[in-house]
Write a protein that holds these residues in place. Structure first.
Motif, short mmCIF file in Angstrom:
data_model
loop_
_atom_site.label_atom_id
_atom_site.label_comp_id
_atom_site.label_asym_id
_atom_site.label_seq_id
_atom_site.Cartn_x
_atom_site.Cartn_y
_atom_site.Cartn_z
N LEU A 126 15.61 1.73 -2.13
CA LEU A 126 14.29 2.13 -2.60
C LEU A 126 13.65 2.99 -1.51
CD1 LEU A 126 11.87 1.85 -4.61
CD2 LEU A 126 11.15 -0.14 -3.25
N HIS A 127 13.18 4.18 -1.89
CA HIS A 127 12.43 5.03 -0.96
C HIS A 127 10.96 4.70 -1.15
CE1 HIS A 127 10.92 8.82 0.94
NE2 HIS A 127 9.93 8.58 0.09
N VAL A 128 10.26 4.45 -0.04
CA VAL A 128 8.81 4.24 -0.11
C VAL A 128 8.15 5.12 0.95
CG1 VAL A 128 9.01 1.87 -0.96
CG2 VAL A 128 8.82 2.26 1.50
N ASP A 129 6.96 5.62 0.62
CA ASP A 129 6.22 6.41 1.61
C ASP A 129 4.73 6.30 1.36
OD1 ASP A 129 5.22 8.63 -0.09
OD2 ASP A 129 7.30 9.26 -0.21
N THR A 130 3.96 6.87 2.29
CA THR A 130 2.49 6.83 2.19
C THR A 130 1.94 8.21 1.83
OG1 THR A 130 2.25 7.23 4.58
CG2 THR A 130 2.34 4.93 3.86
N GLY A 131 2.76 9.05 1.24
CA GLY A 131 2.32 10.37 0.79
C GLY A 131 1.54 10.27 -0.51
N LYS A 132 1.39 11.41 -1.19
CA LYS A 132 0.60 11.38 -2.43
C LYS A 132 1.31 10.52 -3.49
CE LYS A 132 2.12 15.80 -4.38
NZ LYS A 132 2.91 16.52 -3.38
N PRO A 133 0.54 9.83 -4.33
CA PRO A 133 1.12 8.94 -5.33
C PRO A 133 2.07 9.67 -6.28
CG PRO A 133 -1.24 8.54 -5.13
CD PRO A 133 -0.93 9.79 -4.35
N ARG A 134 3.32 9.20 -6.33
CA ARG A 134 4.32 9.80 -7.21
C ARG A 134 5.54 8.90 -7.25
NH1 ARG A 134 5.05 10.57 -2.37
NH2 ARG A 134 6.74 11.68 -1.34
N THR A 135 6.37 9.11 -8.26
CA THR A 135 7.65 8.40 -8.33
C THR A 135 8.70 9.40 -8.78
OG1 THR A 135 7.35 7.77 -10.65
CG2 THR A 135 6.61 6.17 -9.02
N TRP A 136 9.96 9.12 -8.46
CA TRP A 136 11.06 9.95 -8.94
C TRP A 136 12.31 9.09 -9.01
CZ3 TRP A 136 9.10 10.17 -4.05
CH2 TRP A 136 9.98 9.94 -3.02
N GLY A 137 13.33 9.67 -9.58
CA GLY A 137 14.57 8.93 -9.76
C GLY A 137 14.47 8.10 -11.04
N LYS A 138 15.55 7.42 -11.34
CA LYS A 138 15.58 6.63 -12.56
C LYS A 138 15.12 5.22 -12.27
CE LYS A 138 18.56 5.89 -16.49
NZ LYS A 138 19.53 4.83 -16.67
N GLY A 155 0.78 -1.24 0.00
CA GLY A 155 0.00 0.00 0.00
C GLY A 155 0.81 1.29 0.00
N PHE A 156 2.13 1.19 -0.17
CA PHE A 156 2.91 2.43 -0.29
C PHE A 156 2.55 3.13 -1.59
CE2 PHE A 156 5.60 0.17 2.79
CZ PHE A 156 5.73 1.17 3.74
N THR A 157 2.63 4.46 -1.59
CA THR A 157 2.16 5.24 -2.74
C THR A 157 3.25 6.13 -3.35
OG1 THR A 157 1.33 6.74 -1.03
CG2 THR A 157 -0.28 5.30 -2.10
N GLY A 158 4.30 6.41 -2.59
CA GLY A 158 5.42 7.21 -3.11
C GLY A 158 6.63 6.31 -3.26
#
Length: 132
Positions: A116-128, A105-108
């Motif tokens: 790997l960075h994972v978070d429960t903030g707004k859905p988004r991705t970054w990095g390559k 259920g992580f979204t970021g």
């Protein structure tokens, strides 16, 4: 969502810590040792760990504001809200880790070479996004 802040991870009552795969020390700020417990985020981390079936090395979880600034974290970093984890990849199948975190259920998602960075903030991705 239940949030609990302690000045130091040693102050977390054992009886209230229900995440068997992680310790308060692993989740606490590497700066001043304080810990902000976001139960929802920790539940997701615990579930991802269960899906992986092997230990996860947490490089960074909660960050106190001073430590976040010191390591160059974004001013509104999800780490400051106890909602983010940087998980080391060495020895883990990174695609399996990504899928487990998505299922949990992580979204970021932030893609880095070694973690790997994972978070429960707004859905988004970054990095390559990894190519292999």
């Amino acid at each position: 969502n239940n949030l609990m802040l302690y000045e130091h991870y040693d102050q977390v009552p054992r009886a209230s810590w229900r995440w068997r795969y992680f310790t308060p020390r692993e989740i606490a700020s590497k700066g001043d040792g304080s810990i902000l417990i976001d139960e929802d985020a920790l539940d997701k981390l615990e579930y991802a760990r269960k899906l992986m079936g092997q230990p996860l090395i947490i490089l960074s979880a909660y960050r106190d504001p001073m430590h976040n600034a010191k390591v160059g974290g974004a001013p509104l970093s999800q780490h400051k809200f106890g909602k983010a984890f940087d998980i080391r990849i060495a020895g883990l199948d990174k695609w399996q880790l990504l899928r487990a975190c998505q299922r949990a259920g992580f979204t970021g998602f932030g893609f880095y070479k070694t973690f790997l960075h994972v978070d429960t903030g707004k859905p988004r991705t970054w990095g390559k996004v990894w190519t292999s």
